[in-house]
Design a protein around this motif. Structure first.
Motif, short mmCIF file in Angstrom:
data_model
loop_
_atom_site.label_atom_id
_atom_site.label_comp_id
_atom_site.label_asym_id
_atom_site.label_seq_id
_atom_site.Cartn_x
_atom_site.Cartn_y
_atom_site.Cartn_z
N SER A 87 -10.47 11.65 5.86
CA SER A 87 -9.65 11.87 7.03
C SER A 87 -10.15 10.99 8.17
CB SER A 87 -9.70 13.34 7.47
OG SER A 87 -9.15 14.17 6.47
N ARG B 101 -3.79 10.44 10.05
CA ARG B 101 -3.51 9.63 8.87
C ARG B 101 -2.16 8.94 8.94
NH1 ARG B 101 -5.40 12.95 3.43
NH2 ARG B 101 -7.62 13.06 3.92
N HIS C 89 -7.87 5.91 3.15
CA HIS C 89 -7.67 6.92 4.18
C HIS C 89 -6.55 7.89 3.82
CE1 HIS C 89 -10.52 5.38 7.04
NE2 HIS C 89 -9.99 4.17 6.99
#
Length: 220
Positions: free
Chosen positions: A39, A53, A34
């Motif tokens: 995203s 994030r 990630h």
């Protein structure tokens, strides 16, 4: 039966450490995914001004701190495995053949690139993460980025996200380099196997011609 000239034990000393390091990188992939590759979708009701994030940066940072704080035995085992791979290359490149120079030479170059990435990016990056010296600044004692993000306080330090992305990208580069080593070793095995089969076919044809010539002499 191993193909002549492949040095199976030395090849094992190369492939074993390479697969070992790929396993370590695979274990790091959930933390990098990630951060670098996708995203994450923001949760319903979450503040749109917050980066989705951010929790994954926190997870990666905490994991890297944990790895860097591991007992010295862990790093010693890692360095022993690195040395085992280098020993395999030295064994295969002792009095090398043309195939050894081509495949093992390229494999060694990739392996050394991997070591350079490990020393220059990963080791240095984990030291930076542990000290909190993003952007050349050290986080004050008793403070952490995790706590600041949880409190919604903007830590006046630059380069945290970029530094963590560089570490994730370094893992990807290192994985590609190690896969290249495996491909070259497999290519060497295949090339030498085909060469051995061609030589065996030529020897068989030569023996058949000799046998046919002897039979022709006997019939006269």
């Amino acid at each position: 039966m191993p193909v002549r000239g492949t040095a199976p034990f030395a090849t094992f000393l190369i492939i074993g450490p390479t697969c070992f390091f790929l396993g370590i990188l695979f274990a790091l992939f959930p933390y990098d995914y990630h951060v670098l590759w996708t995203s994450p979708i923001a949760a319903l009701g979450a503040d749109p001004s917050l980066d989705p994030r951010a929790p994954f940066f926190d997870l990666q940072e905490a994991h890297l701190k944990f790895l860097h704080a591991s007992p010295p035995l862990i790093s010693r085992i890692l360095h022993i495995v690195i040395g085992t791979g280098l020993l395999g290359f030295l064994m295969k490149l002792y009095k090398p053949s043309e195939a050894n120079m081509l495949f093992d030479g390229a494999s060694l170059a990739l392996y050394m690139c991997g070591i350079a990435v490990y020393i220059a990016n990963l080791v240095k990056g984990m030291r930076t993460v542990t000290s909190g010296a993003y952007g050349g600044k050290v986080l004050p004692k008793g403070e952490s980025f995790v706590a600041k993000v949880a409190d919604g306080v903007d830590a006046d330090f630059i380069g945290r996200e970029d530094s963590l992305r560089v570490l994730a990208a370094s893992d990807t580069i290192l994985a590609l380099v190690l896969v290249g080593v495996l491909i070259l070793q497999a290519g060497q095995w295949y090339a030498q196997r085909k060469e051995a089969e061609e030589i065996a076919a030529m020897d068989k044809a030569r023996e058949e011609r000799k046998a046919a010539g002897k039979e022709g002499k006997k019939t006269k």
